[in-house]
Motif scaffolding. Structure first.
Motif, PDB file in Angstrom:
ATOM      1  N   PHE A   1       0.852  -1.189   0.000  1.00 27.06           N
ATOM      2  CA  PHE A   1       0.000   0.000   0.000  1.00 27.06           C
ATOM      3  C   PHE A   1       0.890   1.241   0.000  1.00 27.06           C
ATOM      4  O   PHE A   1       1.717   1.427   0.888  1.00 27.06           O
ATOM      5  CB  PHE A   1      -0.910  -0.029   1.235  1.00 27.06           C
ATOM      6  CG  PHE A   1      -2.082   0.892   1.126  1.00 27.06           C
ATOM      7  CD1 PHE A   1      -3.041   0.694   0.151  1.00 27.06           C
ATOM      8  CD2 PHE A   1      -2.226   1.941   2.001  1.00 27.06           C
ATOM      9  CE1 PHE A   1      -4.120   1.540   0.056  1.00 27.06           C
ATOM     10  CE2 PHE A   1      -3.299   2.791   1.904  1.00 27.06           C
ATOM     11  CZ  PHE A   1      -4.263   2.597   0.929  1.00 27.06           C
ATOM     12  N   LEU A   2       0.743   2.072  -1.007  1.00 33.30           N
ATOM     13  CA  LEU A   2       1.640   3.203  -1.196  1.00 33.30           C
ATOM     14  C   LEU A   2       1.319   4.409  -0.308  1.00 33.30           C
ATOM     15  O   LEU A   2       2.182   5.243  -0.082  1.00 33.30           O
ATOM     16  CB  LEU A   2       1.624   3.644  -2.660  1.00 33.30           C
ATOM     17  CG  LEU A   2       2.046   2.565  -3.656  1.00 33.30           C
ATOM     18  CD1 LEU A   2       1.870   3.088  -5.071  1.00 33.30           C
ATOM     19  CD2 LEU A   2       3.479   2.123  -3.415  1.00 33.30           C
ATOM     20  N   LEU A   3       0.069   4.524   0.169  1.00 29.16           N
ATOM     21  CA  LEU A   3      -0.327   5.681   0.979  1.00 29.16           C
ATOM     22  C   LEU A   3      -0.162   5.377   2.455  1.00 29.16           C
ATOM     23  O   LEU A   3      -0.512   4.301   2.925  1.00 29.16           O
ATOM     24  CB  LEU A   3      -1.775   6.072   0.695  1.00 29.16           C
ATOM     25  CG  LEU A   3      -2.090   6.486  -0.734  1.00 29.16           C
ATOM     26  CD1 LEU A   3      -3.578   6.727  -0.887  1.00 29.16           C
ATOM     27  CD2 LEU A   3      -1.303   7.714  -1.123  1.00 29.16           C
ATOM     28  N   GLN A   4       0.309   6.353   3.152  1.00 30.63           N
ATOM     29  CA  GLN A   4       0.466   6.225   4.587  1.00 30.63           C
ATOM     30  C   GLN A   4      -0.882   6.524   5.265  1.00 30.63           C
ATOM     31  O   GLN A   4      -1.709   7.242   4.717  1.00 30.63           O
ATOM     32  CB  GLN A   4       1.527   7.210   5.096  1.00 30.63           C
ATOM     33  CG  GLN A   4       2.901   6.978   4.515  1.00 30.63           C
ATOM     34  CD  GLN A   4       3.474   5.627   4.938  1.00 30.63           C
ATOM     35  OE1 GLN A   4       3.287   5.218   6.078  1.00 30.63           O
ATOM     36  NE2 GLN A   4       4.143   4.938   4.018  1.00 30.63           N
ATOM     37  N   PRO A   5      -1.139   6.009   6.459  1.00 26.26           N
ATOM     38  CA  PRO A   5      -2.414   6.261   7.153  1.00 26.26           C
ATOM     39  C   PRO A   5      -2.687   7.744   7.374  1.00 26.26           C
ATOM     40  O   PRO A   5      -3.833   8.181   7.287  1.00 26.26           O
ATOM     41  CB  PRO A   5      -2.249   5.526   8.474  1.00 26.26           C
ATOM     42  CG  PRO A   5      -1.244   4.467   8.214  1.00 26.26           C
ATOM     43  CD  PRO A   5      -0.325   5.019   7.166  1.00 26.26           C
ATOM     44  N   TRP A   6      -1.700   8.561   7.634  1.00 16.93           N
ATOM     45  CA  TRP A   6      -1.925   9.976   7.854  1.00 16.93           C
ATOM     46  C   TRP A   6      -2.405  10.660   6.568  1.00 16.93           C
ATOM     47  O   TRP A   6      -3.149  11.627   6.611  1.00 16.93           O
ATOM     48  CB  TRP A   6      -0.668  10.673   8.399  1.00 16.93           C
ATOM     49  CG  TRP A   6       0.498  10.701   7.453  1.00 16.93           C
ATOM     50  CD1 TRP A   6       1.484   9.792   7.343  1.00 16.93           C
ATOM     51  CD2 TRP A   6       0.771  11.719   6.486  1.00 16.93           C
ATOM     52  NE1 TRP A   6       2.369  10.146   6.363  1.00 16.93           N
ATOM     53  CE2 TRP A   6       1.944  11.350   5.815  1.00 16.93           C
ATOM     54  CE3 TRP A   6       0.141  12.902   6.109  1.00 16.93           C
ATOM     55  CZ2 TRP A   6       2.503  12.104   4.790  1.00 16.93           C
ATOM     56  CZ3 TRP A   6       0.701  13.651   5.093  1.00 16.93           C
ATOM     57  CH2 TRP A   6       1.864  13.250   4.448  1.00 16.93           C
ATOM     58  N   MET A   7      -1.973  10.140   5.396  1.00 15.44           N
ATOM     59  CA  MET A   7      -2.438  10.698   4.117  1.00 15.44           C
ATOM     60  C   MET A   7      -3.935  10.432   3.921  1.00 15.44           C
ATOM     61  O   MET A   7      -4.677  11.296   3.466  1.00 15.44           O
ATOM     62  CB  MET A   7      -1.649  10.101   2.959  1.00 15.44           C
ATOM     63  CG  MET A   7      -0.210  10.500   2.901  1.00 15.44           C
ATOM     64  SD  MET A   7       0.540   9.629   1.520  1.00 15.44           S
ATOM     65  CE  MET A   7       2.126  10.392   1.491  1.00 15.44           C
TER      66      MET A   7
END
Length: 167
Positions: free
Chosen positions: A19-25
């Protein structure tokens, strides 16, 4: 032989996170979307609840007289006198709360003789206007376009308030 097989196989590792997106994003994107939806909803409610400009009877009458001016050449003087008379009668009814629309011109003018909210010039102008309209409507006076223009000018002058200088 067991030793050879043991060297060739490695221990199983945990799953790889692709998964390329971080949770904060994701959190920021959802918060931004909710903020945009809230702002749009607020703007729509504010736009729908904006105060509507209420026109005064004088403004409505002047607007209607300006619109009917373009119809002088299209309507017969008889039709034109009825429309201008209706505009002026509605204006007097709304502005001064007088029952002009339910009375004949003679009845109205007699009632004004006793108690009038109009100045002498306005009463004279109104009397002249109503007499001209009655002459065209009921006596079938052969009016011309100039008579229609004069009626419109008298009605406009009465609504604006003031004396009318006859041409």
């Amino acid at each position: 032989m067991n030793l050879i097989f043991a060297l060739e196989f490695h221990d199983i590792t945990g799953p790889v996170d692709y998964f390329l997106l971080q949770p904060w994003m994701i959190f920021c994107a959802v918060a931004g979307l909710l903020l945009l939806i809230g702002l749009t909803t607020w703007l729509i409610k504010r736009w729908r609840n904006r105060p509507v400009a209420v026109m005064t009877p004088r403004q409505r009458a002047l607007e209607r007289l300006a619109r009917i001016e373009s119809e002088i050449d299209r309507l017969t003087p008889y039709q034109f006198s009825i429309r201008v008379s209706d505009i002026l009668r509605q204006y007097v009814t709304e502005q001064y709360e007088l029952p002009v629309t339910r009375q004949t011109s003679v009845e109205f003018l007699n009632a004004l003789a006793a108690k009038s909210p109009f100045s002498g010039d306005e009463q004279s102008l109104l009397t002249d206007f109503l007499n001209r309209c009655d002459l065209i409507k009921f006596a079938r006076y052969e009016a011309t376009r100039e008579d229609s223009r004069l009626l419109l000018k008298e009605a406009d002058q009465f609504v604006k308030g003031g004396a009318f200088a006859a041409v």
